[in-house]
Design an enzyme around this catalytic site. Structure first.
Site, PDB file in Angstrom:
ATOM      1  N   ASP A   1     -11.505   2.177   4.031  1.00  0.00           N
ATOM      2  CA  ASP A   1     -11.767   0.745   3.881  1.00  0.00           C
ATOM      3  C   ASP A   1     -13.237   0.461   3.574  1.00  0.00           C
ATOM      4  O   ASP A   1     -13.567  -0.625   3.109  1.00  0.00           O
ATOM      5  CB  ASP A   1     -11.411   0.016   5.191  1.00  0.00           C
ATOM      6  CG  ASP A   1     -10.044  -0.634   5.129  1.00  0.00           C
ATOM      7  OD1 ASP A   1      -9.656  -1.108   4.048  1.00  0.00           O
ATOM      8  OD2 ASP A   1      -9.378  -0.679   6.184  1.00  0.00           O
TER       9      ASP A   1
ATOM     10  N   LYS B   1       0.840  -1.205   0.000  1.00  0.00           N
ATOM     11  CA  LYS B   1       0.000   0.000   0.000  1.00  0.00           C
ATOM     12  C   LYS B   1       0.876   1.257   0.000  1.00  0.00           C
ATOM     13  O   LYS B   1       0.566   2.240  -0.673  1.00  0.00           O
ATOM     14  CB  LYS B   1      -0.925   0.005   1.217  1.00  0.00           C
ATOM     15  CG  LYS B   1      -2.099  -0.970   1.095  1.00  0.00           C
ATOM     16  CD  LYS B   1      -2.820  -1.139   2.429  1.00  0.00           C
ATOM     17  CE  LYS B   1      -3.923  -2.185   2.326  1.00  0.00           C
ATOM     18  NZ  LYS B   1      -4.516  -2.521   3.635  1.00  0.00           N
TER      19      LYS B   1
ATOM     20  N   GLN C   1      -5.258  -1.544   9.839  1.00  0.00           N
ATOM     21  CA  GLN C   1      -4.997  -2.837   9.223  1.00  0.00           C
ATOM     22  C   GLN C   1      -5.528  -3.969  10.101  1.00  0.00           C
ATOM     23  O   GLN C   1      -5.289  -3.999  11.300  1.00  0.00           O
ATOM     24  CB  GLN C   1      -3.483  -2.972   8.984  1.00  0.00           C
ATOM     25  CG  GLN C   1      -3.065  -4.231   8.270  1.00  0.00           C
ATOM     26  CD  GLN C   1      -3.545  -4.295   6.817  1.00  0.00           C
ATOM     27  OE1 GLN C   1      -3.705  -3.290   6.148  1.00  0.00           O
ATOM     28  NE2 GLN C   1      -3.776  -5.496   6.338  1.00  0.00           N
TER      29      GLN C   1
HETATM   30  N1  GUN Z   1      -6.605  -7.021   6.101  1.00  0.00           N
HETATM   31  C1  GUN Z   1      -6.817  -7.761   4.979  1.00  0.00           C
HETATM   32  N2  GUN Z   1      -7.454  -7.028   4.044  1.00  0.00           N
HETATM   33  C2  GUN Z   1      -7.659  -5.810   4.589  1.00  0.00           C
HETATM   34  C3  GUN Z   1      -8.265  -4.604   4.108  1.00  0.00           C
HETATM   35  O1  GUN Z   1      -8.784  -4.506   2.997  1.00  0.00           O
HETATM   36  N3  GUN Z   1      -8.250  -3.558   4.988  1.00  0.00           N
HETATM   37  C4  GUN Z   1      -7.708  -3.628   6.225  1.00  0.00           C
HETATM   38  N4  GUN Z   1      -7.764  -2.565   6.982  1.00  0.00           N
HETATM   39  N5  GUN Z   1      -7.149  -4.726   6.688  1.00  0.00           N
HETATM   40  C5  GUN Z   1      -7.126  -5.804   5.883  1.00  0.00           C
END
Ligand code: GUN
Length: 264
Positions: free
Chosen positions: A112, A45, A89
């Site tokens: 998200d 990211k 996350q």
């Molecule tokens: N963990 C796995 N996929 C995601 C996601 O799309 N967002 C977040 N915040 N954590 C994750």
């Protein structure tokens, strides 16, 4: 188009949009866990943000952070105008309630799309749907089978495919093998996210025009493996690695631009 090509093309478009913006979009990524998968995602990211000209900061918290301490960080970020949006996350350490955290993030900043009042779609389902559409996969009136019922993939994915007027069946760990085989054999689109290496394999029959979207990321001695065995006899199967993970990362920045009022 492969997922890699599709993501590259979309990133180029986003980069051009951002280049024209006077104030660049900004995002904070809060990570509390020491999860190997999350480390890879977060690194990805941050790399994407740099490529796109987006300001991204990682806020790494100690694994022993309490729920109250995390809530404090969230309340601060809700007010902090330095960031257009932020994410926490997942997964979270034991002792921190995921639902409480998701509800604490202001829907205005929830990139998200996890908050029930968020107008945004959760990143993984959104990324998958956009890719299926770009590949012109027929959805309306077709059979979708979603295997896995998690809050971040299975449930929002099922809802989204239902909105596309698909006939959606959600299967999970308590589904019998016989029932699983029945639904899989009739499926036009299968989205699997159960965290079981090569679960979809030659025990099952598939429609030859079926599409398998593999959300699994399983670490094995032979490297990263999906929830589906590679090269099943279907029309399209997304690879692992280099598949859905890239779509999730892309959707995060599409959501960030949506927060900034850009919907292209
Ligand atoms: N963990 C796995 N996929 C995601 C996601 O799309 N967002 C977040 N915040 N954590 C994750």
């Amino acid at each position: 188009m492969t997922i890699k090509q599709y993501v590259q093309e979309r990133k180029e478009q986003i980069k051009n949009l951002v280049a024209k913006m006077e104030v660049k979009p900004s995002i904070a990524i809060v990570q509390v866990n020491e999860d190997v998968g999350s480390h890879a995602y977060v690194r990805g990211k941050l790399k994407d943000a740099e490529e796109l000209g987006i300001k991204a900061d990682l806020i790494k918290l100690d694994i022993n952070t309490t729920q109250d301490e995390l809530l404090e960080v969230i309340h601060r970020l809700n007010q902090d105008e330095t960031y257009d949006g932020f994410i926490v996350q997942m997964p979270l350490p034991k002792g921190i309630d995921e639902n409480i955290i998701k509800l604490a993030i202001s829907p205005k900043k929830d990139v998200d799309g996890f908050h029930p009042l968020s107008s945004l779609i959760a990143c993984t389902p959104k990324g998958i749907l956009n890719y299926l559409k770009s590949e012109q996969i027929p959805l309306l009136g077709k059979n979708a089978v979603v295997i896995g019922r998690s809050n971040i993939v299975g449930k929002p994915m099922a809802k989204l495919l239902l909105k596309e007027s698909m006939n959606v069946t959600v299967l999970h760990s308590k589904t019998t093998f016989e029932d699983m085989a029945f639904y899989v054999a009739h499926a036009d689109v299968i989205v699997i996210a159960i965290g079981k290496t090569s679960f979809l394999d030659h025990r099952f029959n598939y429609k030859k025009d079926a599409v398998i979207v593999d959300v699994g990321i399983n670490r094995t001695e032979e490297g990263l493996k999906g929830d589906a065995l590679r090269d099943l006899p279907v029309k399209l199967q997304t690879p692992v690695p280099g598949g859905v993970g890239l779509l999730t990362r892309l959707a995060l920045y599409e959501n960030l631009l949506e927060i900034k009022g850009i919907n292209e």
